[in-house]
Design a protein around this motif. Structure first.
Motif, PDB file in Angstrom:
ATOM      1  N   ILE A   1     134.662 107.288  58.106  1.00 48.39           N
ATOM      2  CA  ILE A   1     133.862 108.498  58.351  1.00 48.39           C
ATOM      3  C   ILE A   1     132.828 108.214  59.426  1.00 48.39           C
ATOM      4  O   ILE A   1     132.603 109.019  60.337  1.00 48.39           O
ATOM      5  N   ASP A   2     132.214 107.037  59.334  1.00 47.13           N
ATOM      6  CA  ASP A   2     131.213 106.623  60.314  1.00 47.13           C
ATOM      7  C   ASP A   2     131.839 106.480  61.699  1.00 47.13           C
ATOM      8  O   ASP A   2     131.277 106.929  62.700  1.00 47.13           O
ATOM      9  N   ALA A   3     133.017 105.870  61.763  1.00 43.67           N
ATOM     10  CA  ALA A   3     133.712 105.677  63.041  1.00 43.67           C
ATOM     11  C   ALA A   3     134.127 107.023  63.642  1.00 43.67           C
ATOM     12  O   ALA A   3     134.046 107.212  64.860  1.00 43.67           O
ATOM     13  N   GLU A   4     134.560 107.954  62.805  1.00 41.85           N
ATOM     14  CA  GLU A   4     134.941 109.290  63.281  1.00 41.85           C
ATOM     15  C   GLU A   4     133.744 109.988  63.930  1.00 41.85           C
ATOM     16  O   GLU A   4     133.865 110.574  65.007  1.00 41.85           O
ATOM     17  N   GLN A   5     132.590 109.901  63.297  1.00 46.98           N
ATOM     18  CA  GLN A   5     131.388 110.530  63.853  1.00 46.98           C
ATOM     19  C   GLN A   5     130.976 109.859  65.158  1.00 46.98           C
ATOM     20  O   GLN A   5     130.547 110.516  66.094  1.00 46.98           O
ATOM     21  N   GLU A   6     131.118 108.552  65.219  1.00 51.75           N
ATOM     22  CA  GLU A   6     130.761 107.813  66.434  1.00 51.75           C
ATOM     23  C   GLU A   6     131.674 108.216  67.592  1.00 51.75           C
ATOM     24  O   GLU A   6     131.228 108.419  68.712  1.00 51.75           O
TER      25      GLU A   6
ATOM     26  N   GLY B   1     123.558  99.207  56.568  1.00 51.51           N
ATOM     27  CA  GLY B   1     123.314  98.927  57.989  1.00 51.51           C
ATOM     28  C   GLY B   1     123.213 100.257  58.717  1.00 51.51           C
ATOM     29  O   GLY B   1     122.911 101.285  58.108  1.00 51.51           O
ATOM     30  N   GLU B   2     123.459 100.274  60.008  1.00 48.46           N
ATOM     31  CA  GLU B   2     123.409 101.535  60.767  1.00 48.46           C
ATOM     32  C   GLU B   2     124.500 102.475  60.269  1.00 48.46           C
ATOM     33  O   GLU B   2     125.636 102.061  60.075  1.00 48.46           O
ATOM     34  N   ILE B   3     124.130 103.745  60.084  1.00 50.09           N
ATOM     35  CA  ILE B   3     125.066 104.712  59.516  1.00 50.09           C
ATOM     36  C   ILE B   3     124.765 106.106  60.062  1.00 50.09           C
ATOM     37  O   ILE B   3     123.610 106.448  60.286  1.00 50.09           O
ATOM     38  N   THR B   4     125.822 106.883  60.300  1.00 42.72           N
ATOM     39  CA  THR B   4     125.620 108.258  60.753  1.00 42.72           C
ATOM     40  C   THR B   4     125.189 109.116  59.560  1.00 42.72           C
ATOM     41  O   THR B   4     125.406 108.744  58.409  1.00 42.72           O
TER      42      THR B   4
ATOM     43  N   LYS C   1     129.501 113.262  74.664  1.00 38.02           N
ATOM     44  CA  LYS C   1     128.520 112.797  75.637  1.00 38.02           C
ATOM     45  C   LYS C   1     129.107 112.927  77.046  1.00 38.02           C
ATOM     46  O   LYS C   1     130.198 112.421  77.307  1.00 38.02           O
ATOM     47  N   PRO C   2     128.406 113.615  77.945  1.00 39.59           N
ATOM     48  CA  PRO C   2     128.949 113.765  79.298  1.00 39.59           C
ATOM     49  C   PRO C   2     128.969 112.424  80.039  1.00 39.59           C
ATOM     50  O   PRO C   2     128.064 111.614  79.895  1.00 39.59           O
ATOM     51  N   SER C   3     130.014 112.226  80.796  1.00 40.66           N
ATOM     52  CA  SER C   3     130.103 110.972  81.542  1.00 40.66           C
ATOM     53  C   SER C   3     129.234 111.069  82.783  1.00 40.66           C
ATOM     54  O   SER C   3     128.987 112.129  83.332  1.00 40.66           O
TER      55      SER C   3
ATOM     56  N   ARG D   1     121.339 105.678  71.220  1.00 46.23           N
ATOM     57  CA  ARG D   1     122.652 105.496  71.860  1.00 46.23           C
ATOM     58  C   ARG D   1     123.788 106.113  71.065  1.00 46.23           C
ATOM     59  O   ARG D   1     124.696 106.716  71.616  1.00 46.23           O
ATOM     60  N   ASN D   2     123.750 105.938  69.728  1.00 40.15           N
ATOM     61  CA  ASN D   2     124.876 106.415  68.932  1.00 40.15           C
ATOM     62  C   ASN D   2     124.458 107.339  67.784  1.00 40.15           C
ATOM     63  O   ASN D   2     125.279 107.683  66.951  1.00 40.15           O
TER      64      ASN D   2
END
Length: 160
Positions: free
Chosen positions: A138-143, A40-43, A150-152, A96-97
């Protein structure tokens, strides 16, 4: 007299244009596309770890050589294959991610050419499922890293 001037040289590296027919002949790129589809989606960082795990634990030789520098996993061949798949529109990066995902064209291409992997298609899917618990953190850490960088968009109102 003036001092000798230093000039910077621009090195131009030419590469032949890449087509989908070139990808059809390369089972390594088809396998990479199948790995991304199976997960699926992956960094990108998680994908490097996943492909290395598929090669080592899944005992499937994909032809990627990995090296680690300061704890960061890297592979020149994998990076080139990712760039090729992104260039042809078979993979895309979610804006987005920043996660990689297979496009509709990529899914169609994979359906037509999955038989090129032979028995490895089933083995790859199985290996990806077995490695998911190790790769998700690992994927969650990168996300999270991406979200924190990302600036707010919230700004204070000026009081008059």
């Amino acid at each position: 007299m003036s001092a000798p001037s230093k000039s910077k040289e621009l090195k131009i590296i030419t590469r032949p244009a890449l087509t989908k027919n070139d990808i059809v002949k390369d089972s390594r790129k088809i396998a990479l596309l199948h790995i991304v589809k199976s997960f699926g989606e992956i960094t990108e960082k998680a994908l490097y770890h996943l492909v290395k795990g598929v090669q080592e634990e899944g005992k499937i030789e994909l032809g990627y050589s990995f090296f680690e520098i300061a704890g960061i996993l890297s592979s020149k061949e994998l990076k080139e294959d990712l760039i090729a798949l992104l260039y042809l529109g078979l993979l895309e990066s979610n804006p987005r991610n920043k996660k990689l995902r297979v496009t509709a064209d990529g899914l169609e291409f994979l359906e037509q050419n999955i038989e090129r992997l032979g028995d490895n298609a089933e083995k790859i899917s199985e290996a990806v499922e077995n490695l998911k618990p190790k790769i998700i953190p690992i994927d969650a850490e990168q996300e999270l890293t991406f979200k924190l960088m990302k600036p707010s968009r919230r700004r204070r109102r000026k009081a008059f």
